[in-house]
Design a protein around this motif. Sequence first.
Motif, PDB file in Angstrom:
ATOM      1  N   HIS A   1       0.835  -1.208   0.000  1.00  0.00           N
ATOM      2  CA  HIS A   1       0.000   0.000   0.000  1.00  0.00           C
ATOM      3  C   HIS A   1       0.868   1.256   0.000  1.00  0.00           C
ATOM      4  O   HIS A   1       0.589   2.215  -0.734  1.00  0.00           O
ATOM      5  CB  HIS A   1      -0.929  -0.020   1.208  1.00  0.00           C
ATOM      6  CG  HIS A   1      -1.768   1.208   1.344  1.00  0.00           C
ATOM      7  ND1 HIS A   1      -2.844   1.476   0.517  1.00  0.00           N
ATOM      8  CD2 HIS A   1      -1.681   2.271   2.203  1.00  0.00           C
ATOM      9  CE1 HIS A   1      -3.389   2.633   0.857  1.00  0.00           C
ATOM     10  NE2 HIS A   1      -2.699   3.134   1.875  1.00  0.00           N
ATOM     11  N   ILE A   2       1.940   1.255   0.792  1.00  0.00           N
ATOM     12  CA  ILE A   2       2.842   2.414   0.843  1.00  0.00           C
ATOM     13  C   ILE A   2       3.559   2.594  -0.491  1.00  0.00           C
ATOM     14  O   ILE A   2       3.759   3.726  -0.959  1.00  0.00           O
ATOM     15  CB  ILE A   2       3.860   2.238   1.988  1.00  0.00           C
ATOM     16  CG1 ILE A   2       3.133   2.241   3.343  1.00  0.00           C
ATOM     17  CG2 ILE A   2       4.925   3.331   1.953  1.00  0.00           C
ATOM     18  CD1 ILE A   2       4.026   1.901   4.509  1.00  0.00           C
ATOM     19  N   LEU A   3       3.935   1.482  -1.125  1.00  0.00           N
ATOM     20  CA  LEU A   3       4.660   1.543  -2.398  1.00  0.00           C
ATOM     21  C   LEU A   3       3.740   1.812  -3.590  1.00  0.00           C
ATOM     22  O   LEU A   3       4.227   2.036  -4.699  1.00  0.00           O
ATOM     23  CB  LEU A   3       5.412   0.230  -2.638  1.00  0.00           C
ATOM     24  CG  LEU A   3       6.537  -0.106  -1.649  1.00  0.00           C
ATOM     25  CD1 LEU A   3       7.058  -1.518  -1.898  1.00  0.00           C
ATOM     26  CD2 LEU A   3       7.670   0.908  -1.766  1.00  0.00           C
ATOM     27  N   GLY A   4       2.436   1.771  -3.354  1.00  0.00           N
ATOM     28  CA  GLY A   4       1.498   1.975  -4.447  1.00  0.00           C
ATOM     29  C   GLY A   4       1.443   0.794  -5.393  1.00  0.00           C
ATOM     30  O   GLY A   4       1.243   0.958  -6.598  1.00  0.00           O
ATOM     31  N   CYS A   5       1.600  -0.404  -4.833  1.00  0.00           N
ATOM     32  CA  CYS A   5       1.635  -1.626  -5.639  1.00  0.00           C
ATOM     33  C   CYS A   5       0.408  -2.475  -5.311  1.00  0.00           C
ATOM     34  O   CYS A   5       0.089  -2.694  -4.139  1.00  0.00           O
ATOM     35  CB  CYS A   5       2.933  -2.395  -5.343  1.00  0.00           C
ATOM     36  SG  CYS A   5       3.025  -4.034  -6.076  1.00  0.00           S
ATOM     37  N   GLU A   6      -0.267  -2.965  -6.335  1.00  0.00           N
ATOM     38  CA  GLU A   6      -1.442  -3.811  -6.128  1.00  0.00           C
ATOM     39  C   GLU A   6      -1.003  -5.250  -5.905  1.00  0.00           C
ATOM     40  O   GLU A   6      -0.352  -5.853  -6.770  1.00  0.00           O
ATOM     41  CB  GLU A   6      -2.382  -3.736  -7.327  1.00  0.00           C
ATOM     42  CG  GLU A   6      -3.665  -4.536  -7.129  1.00  0.00           C
ATOM     43  CD  GLU A   6      -4.607  -4.435  -8.313  1.00  0.00           C
ATOM     44  OE1 GLU A   6      -5.575  -5.249  -8.369  1.00  0.00           O
ATOM     45  OE2 GLU A   6      -4.374  -3.570  -9.174  1.00  0.00           O
ATOM     46  N   VAL A   7      -1.344  -5.809  -4.760  1.00  0.00           N
ATOM     47  CA  VAL A   7      -0.949  -7.173  -4.409  1.00  0.00           C
ATOM     48  C   VAL A   7      -2.187  -7.970  -4.037  1.00  0.00           C
ATOM     49  O   VAL A   7      -2.952  -7.570  -3.161  1.00  0.00           O
ATOM     50  CB  VAL A   7       0.048  -7.183  -3.224  1.00  0.00           C
ATOM     51  CG1 VAL A   7       0.378  -8.616  -2.816  1.00  0.00           C
ATOM     52  CG2 VAL A   7       1.326  -6.453  -3.584  1.00  0.00           C
ATOM     53  N   GLN A   8      -2.385  -9.081  -4.707  1.00  0.00           N
ATOM     54  CA  GLN A   8      -3.485  -9.973  -4.358  1.00  0.00           C
ATOM     55  C   GLN A   8      -3.088 -10.833  -3.164  1.00  0.00           C
ATOM     56  O   GLN A   8      -1.906 -11.002  -2.859  1.00  0.00           O
ATOM     57  CB  GLN A   8      -3.849 -10.851  -5.557  1.00  0.00           C
ATOM     58  CG  GLN A   8      -4.387 -10.065  -6.743  1.00  0.00           C
ATOM     59  CD  GLN A   8      -4.772 -10.958  -7.903  1.00  0.00           C
ATOM     60  OE1 GLN A   8      -4.627 -12.182  -7.851  1.00  0.00           O
ATOM     61  NE2 GLN A   8      -5.268 -10.349  -8.980  1.00  0.00           N
ATOM     62  N   GLU A   9      -4.095 -11.400  -2.506  1.00  0.00           N
ATOM     63  CA  GLU A   9      -3.835 -12.182  -1.292  1.00  0.00           C
ATOM     64  C   GLU A   9      -2.888 -13.351  -1.569  1.00  0.00           C
ATOM     65  O   GLU A   9      -1.964 -13.613  -0.794  1.00  0.00           O
ATOM     66  CB  GLU A   9      -5.153 -12.704  -0.722  1.00  0.00           C
ATOM     67  CG  GLU A   9      -5.016 -13.483   0.577  1.00  0.00           C
ATOM     68  CD  GLU A   9      -4.556 -12.606   1.737  1.00  0.00           C
ATOM     69  OE1 GLU A   9      -3.978 -13.156   2.706  1.00  0.00           O
ATOM     70  OE2 GLU A   9      -4.771 -11.375   1.678  1.00  0.00           O
ATOM     71  N   ALA A  10      -3.096 -14.042  -2.680  1.00  0.00           N
ATOM     72  CA  ALA A  10      -2.248 -15.191  -2.999  1.00  0.00           C
ATOM     73  C   ALA A  10      -0.817 -14.747  -3.277  1.00  0.00           C
ATOM     74  O   ALA A  10       0.138 -15.445  -2.914  1.00  0.00           O
ATOM     75  CB  ALA A  10      -2.812 -15.943  -4.204  1.00  0.00           C
ATOM     76  N   GLY A  11      -0.653 -13.575  -3.905  1.00  0.00           N
ATOM     77  CA  GLY A  11       0.688 -13.063  -4.163  1.00  0.00           C
ATOM     78  C   GLY A  11       1.402 -12.678  -2.883  1.00  0.00           C
ATOM     79  O   GLY A  11       2.593 -12.959  -2.703  1.00  0.00           O
ATOM     80  N   ALA A  12       0.663 -12.040  -1.977  1.00  0.00           N
ATOM     81  CA  ALA A  12       1.254 -11.669  -0.688  1.00  0.00           C
ATOM     82  C   ALA A  12       1.654 -12.909   0.098  1.00  0.00           C
ATOM     83  O   ALA A  12       2.715 -12.941   0.737  1.00  0.00           O
ATOM     84  CB  ALA A  12       0.275 -10.812   0.113  1.00  0.00           C
ATOM     85  N   SER A  13       0.827 -13.940   0.056  1.00  0.00           N
ATOM     86  CA  SER A  13       1.132 -15.180   0.770  1.00  0.00           C
ATOM     87  C   SER A  13       2.367 -15.860   0.188  1.00  0.00           C
ATOM     88  O   SER A  13       3.184 -16.429   0.932  1.00  0.00           O
ATOM     89  CB  SER A  13      -0.066 -16.142   0.719  1.00  0.00           C
ATOM     90  OG  SER A  13      -1.190 -15.582   1.372  1.00  0.00           O
TER      91      SER A  13
END
Length: 334
Positions: free
Chosen positions: A193-205
Amino acid sequence: MRIQTPEEAFAEDLDRSLRPRTLADFVGQDGLKAQLQVSLEAAKARGEALDHVLLAGPPGLGKTSLAQILAAEMGVPFVQTAAPALERKADIAAFLSALEPRSVFFVDELHRLSRALEETFYPAMEDLQLPITLGQGAGARVTNLPLPPFTLVGATTRAGLLTTPLRDRFGIQHRLEPYDGPELTAIVHRSAHILGCEVQEAGASAIARRSRGTPRVANRLLKRVRDFAEVRGRGVVDAATADAALDLLQIDDLGLDRLDREILSAVCSKFGGGPVGLSTLAVTVGEEQDTIEDVYEPYLLQCGFLMRTPRGRVATAGAYAHLGLEAPEDPALF
């Protein structure tokens, strides 16, 4: 003094922006945060400096961030240095005499402080006085320089190297533990969120799973995966993009990188599972002994892939399984 390039300055500012600013923003370490919250509220209610704090634990878990948070929560100045930079008693005197009342004085890698300099902190921490020698020879005399109330926050990755007299002078002592998957996933989402990057839950995991239980590693991997998503993907970090980016970085599903696997492979394949001495292992993989012992070995030990024995390092059955090798039949190794 070396001058930073604009790129280095930007990277440092970016890393600083990812650090949490308050205890509420700090993810994980819930028990530690609850205890610190009580100490902070009590100190503020009495208008006193927070008691001296010792933070121990592996690198990258948030010791520096917590020190900065303590200063922010107290509303006092934050002064930072590292023990190797303190070479003379005059260096310590310069820092301590310049502190404002109730300041937080953060000393990183506290275990690397020399014994002679360590004793300089004793009267400062207990009596708020700094002994100063005036003059030389027979005419020399010692006078005590009064110090304002302050909080010494010491951080160490090797708490066992601290002397008992120094360790006992810290009224608040905490050890930070590695983070679990959900906590690292929350950290990845916050940093994205701080970097302005869209991350899906599976990607974050996927990023969290390969982060070795360390927020610093999670943030570093997130930035590399973000680059991959922008160049070779759609700009969104999903599971497939994260896996492809981390495979490109040669980081496997447990977070082991190329050198981690080289160390395991050397023990398993070249030395028959061990035991093998650290110096021999260092020459084999082309890395310094200290780097292997301090950077790579701890995680391999946590994963249960290596054992330290009096005769040297020994690979476990789990190491063979992870590398896809057939383990030897000798049960003595396991």
